[in-house]
Design a protein around this motif. Sequence first.
Motif, PDB file in Angstrom:
ATOM      1  N   GLY A 154       0.787  -1.242   0.000  1.00 36.67           N
ATOM      2  CA  GLY A 154       0.000   0.000   0.000  1.00 36.67           C
ATOM      3  C   GLY A 154       0.812   1.282   0.000  1.00 36.67           C
ATOM      4  O   GLY A 154       0.262   2.370   0.184  1.00 36.67           O
ATOM      5  N   PHE A 155       2.138   1.183  -0.229  1.00 40.65           N
ATOM      6  CA  PHE A 155       2.959   2.399  -0.220  1.00 40.65           C
ATOM      7  C   PHE A 155       2.840   3.170  -1.537  1.00 40.65           C
ATOM      8  O   PHE A 155       2.595   2.592  -2.583  1.00 40.65           O
ATOM      9  CB  PHE A 155       4.425   2.045   0.049  1.00 40.65           C
ATOM     10  N   ASP A 156       3.047   4.499  -1.428  1.00 38.21           N
ATOM     11  CA  ASP A 156       2.912   5.390  -2.585  1.00 38.21           C
ATOM     12  C   ASP A 156       4.253   5.926  -3.075  1.00 38.21           C
ATOM     13  O   ASP A 156       4.402   6.270  -4.241  1.00 38.21           O
ATOM     14  CB  ASP A 156       2.017   6.584  -2.223  1.00 38.21           C
ATOM     15  N   VAL A 157       5.196   6.080  -2.159  1.00 37.01           N
ATOM     16  CA  VAL A 157       6.520   6.633  -2.497  1.00 37.01           C
ATOM     17  C   VAL A 157       7.571   5.801  -1.766  1.00 37.01           C
ATOM     18  O   VAL A 157       7.343   5.360  -0.643  1.00 37.01           O
ATOM     19  CB  VAL A 157       6.675   8.098  -2.029  1.00 37.01           C
ATOM     20  N   ILE A 158       8.708   5.626  -2.400  1.00 35.09           N
ATOM     21  CA  ILE A 158       9.781   4.857  -1.754  1.00 35.09           C
ATOM     22  C   ILE A 158      11.117   5.434  -2.176  1.00 35.09           C
ATOM     23  O   ILE A 158      11.255   5.967  -3.276  1.00 35.09           O
ATOM     24  CB  ILE A 158       9.709   3.371  -2.183  1.00 35.09           C
ATOM     25  N   HIS A 159      12.101   5.391  -1.275  1.00 30.99           N
ATOM     26  CA  HIS A 159      13.473   5.590  -1.755  1.00 30.99           C
ATOM     27  C   HIS A 159      14.261   4.314  -1.445  1.00 30.99           C
ATOM     28  O   HIS A 159      14.011   3.647  -0.442  1.00 30.99           O
ATOM     29  CB  HIS A 159      14.144   6.821  -1.125  1.00 30.99           C
ATOM     30  N   LEU A 160      15.153   3.982  -2.361  1.00 28.65           N
ATOM     31  CA  LEU A 160      16.058   2.848  -2.176  1.00 28.65           C
ATOM     32  C   LEU A 160      17.470   3.402  -2.096  1.00 28.65           C
ATOM     33  O   LEU A 160      17.825   4.273  -2.877  1.00 28.65           O
ATOM     34  CB  LEU A 160      15.984   1.901  -3.383  1.00 28.65           C
ATOM     35  N   ASN A 161      18.258   2.926  -1.157  1.00 32.87           N
ATOM     36  CA  ASN A 161      19.670   3.312  -1.144  1.00 32.87           C
ATOM     37  C   ASN A 161      20.420   2.349  -2.055  1.00 32.87           C
ATOM     38  O   ASN A 161      20.713   1.221  -1.664  1.00 32.87           O
ATOM     39  CB  ASN A 161      20.244   3.228   0.273  1.00 32.87           C
ATOM     40  N   LEU A 162      20.710   2.804  -3.266  1.00 28.70           N
ATOM     41  CA  LEU A 162      21.427   1.913  -4.188  1.00 28.70           C
ATOM     42  C   LEU A 162      22.783   1.541  -3.597  1.00 28.70           C
ATOM     43  O   LEU A 162      23.312   0.463  -3.846  1.00 28.70           O
ATOM     44  CB  LEU A 162      21.599   2.577  -5.555  1.00 28.70           C
TER      45      LEU A 162
END
Length: 483
Positions: free
Chosen positions: A258-266
């Motif tokens: 149900g998430f709308d925004v995400i950041h991934l630490n590449l």
Amino acid sequence: MDNRLIFEKSDEGRKSNYVKKPAIELKEPGQILPANLLREALPLPSLGELEVVRHYTNLSKLNFSLDTNFYPLGSCTMKYNPKINEELSSLEGFLNIHPFQSEACLSGALELIYNLEALLSEITGMKRFSFQASSGAQGELTGMLMIRKYHKVMKNKKRKVIVPDSSHGTNPATSSMCGYETVVVESNPDGLIDLDKLSKVVDGETAAIMLTNPNTLGLFEENILEVADIIHKNGGLLYYDGANFNALLGITTPRLMGFDVIHLNLHKTFSTPHGCGGPGAGAVGVVDRLTDFLPAPVIDKKKDKFYFNYKIKHSIGKVRAFYGNFSVLVRAYVYLLRLGREGLLRVSQNAVLNANYIREKLKNDYNVASNKPSMHEVVFSCTRQKEKGVPALDIAKRLIDYGMHPPTMYFPLIVKEALMVEPTETESRKTLDYFIDCMLKINREIEQNAQTLHDAPHTTPVKRVDEVRAARNPDLRWRFSAK
Ligand SMILES: *Cc1c(COP(=O)(O)O)cnc(C)c1O
């Protein structure tokens, strides 16, 4: 080893004749610059070439790194960074690329970013990604600025952002930087979000909740769908802090939760050497309804040609110069292609297995922060050791003597005497067993010789430093007053 600074080693009159005499005639600065622009000569040390080489070679041997020893630093994902990533990101065409080259001339790089975006979209379930942010924290800011603009365009009156009390410090910092009031929701005794307490603080003025799942205790938020429901019903959005994504690859996606925004630490999950401030890349992904708010440009494709698309209706603008830390993107892309679907799934399975292996072997000697099963990291609470006069800090410092980097200490804040261990998938069973043995040995040392622990580390050139003073009053001017 001679531990003096290079300035203290200076020996008047010594010098290196390394630089050849230039072909052109050099003028003194005073001959070309007006006097008011001239600086005082720098008091640089005088040393011969060999002395300089020895100085820096010896310093480099003091480095602790992932390439030398076990590094179980929780919430940092210090996994092995395959050397092939370095080789491929150092290919001439990648290495010497310049952002002012024409689009046609950059097409290979654009294609790589475009393909990387497709892979991350599949991994997370997000529709589109931006690669501008240079770190996880900047990724968060980018994501939250999009959420803020979304509410503005939709004319939603929003004032506050919810974070759990176990959250990473960057989450409340980001929400405050976006001008929101940060509201903290307490965890329940299991270490999960308390739904009743959440319902009480969420209302129509809630812009978003910032969460990570698994949470910072290394636990899976079982009620994540209910959390999403509560937030969405009130017109809020869900932000996923995906800095550490090592538990979920190929298993589930933030979209399904149900998430709308995400950041991934590449630079964490997708294997770029990191630490000491860089380099990094915070890839920010969004669902459909937020794609109009992405930083410009994104990379698109028209008739087999890749191009920078600046036409983003409500773009928040740029969050950094040019297009991001490209070499980190290359490494992430190589990493993903090499592992493939099957490989990525195994990464997460082994990351979770390794954390639980350590947990099972140590749980009789050290309290575990929660009874729920761990995901990719395990948080111990060294309260029993503390009662005997040995705090988590001493245990962490003692591990240095055994050749290992200390785990993350005193985080998350809600766990007393916390030691947060993230072994990652790349460590062998032998290494895990060695770590476990050392932890058990340290626990015995508490009875036998607690002073050894208070004085640790014993094997390093610098023992205990005053960490607060080092951060608050860094002495950066010393060298200029040196004789
Ligand atoms: C590391 C981390 C961040 C911040 O990432 P940086 O690249 O260091 O800015 C944010 N959230 C969590 C949970 C992290 O572990």
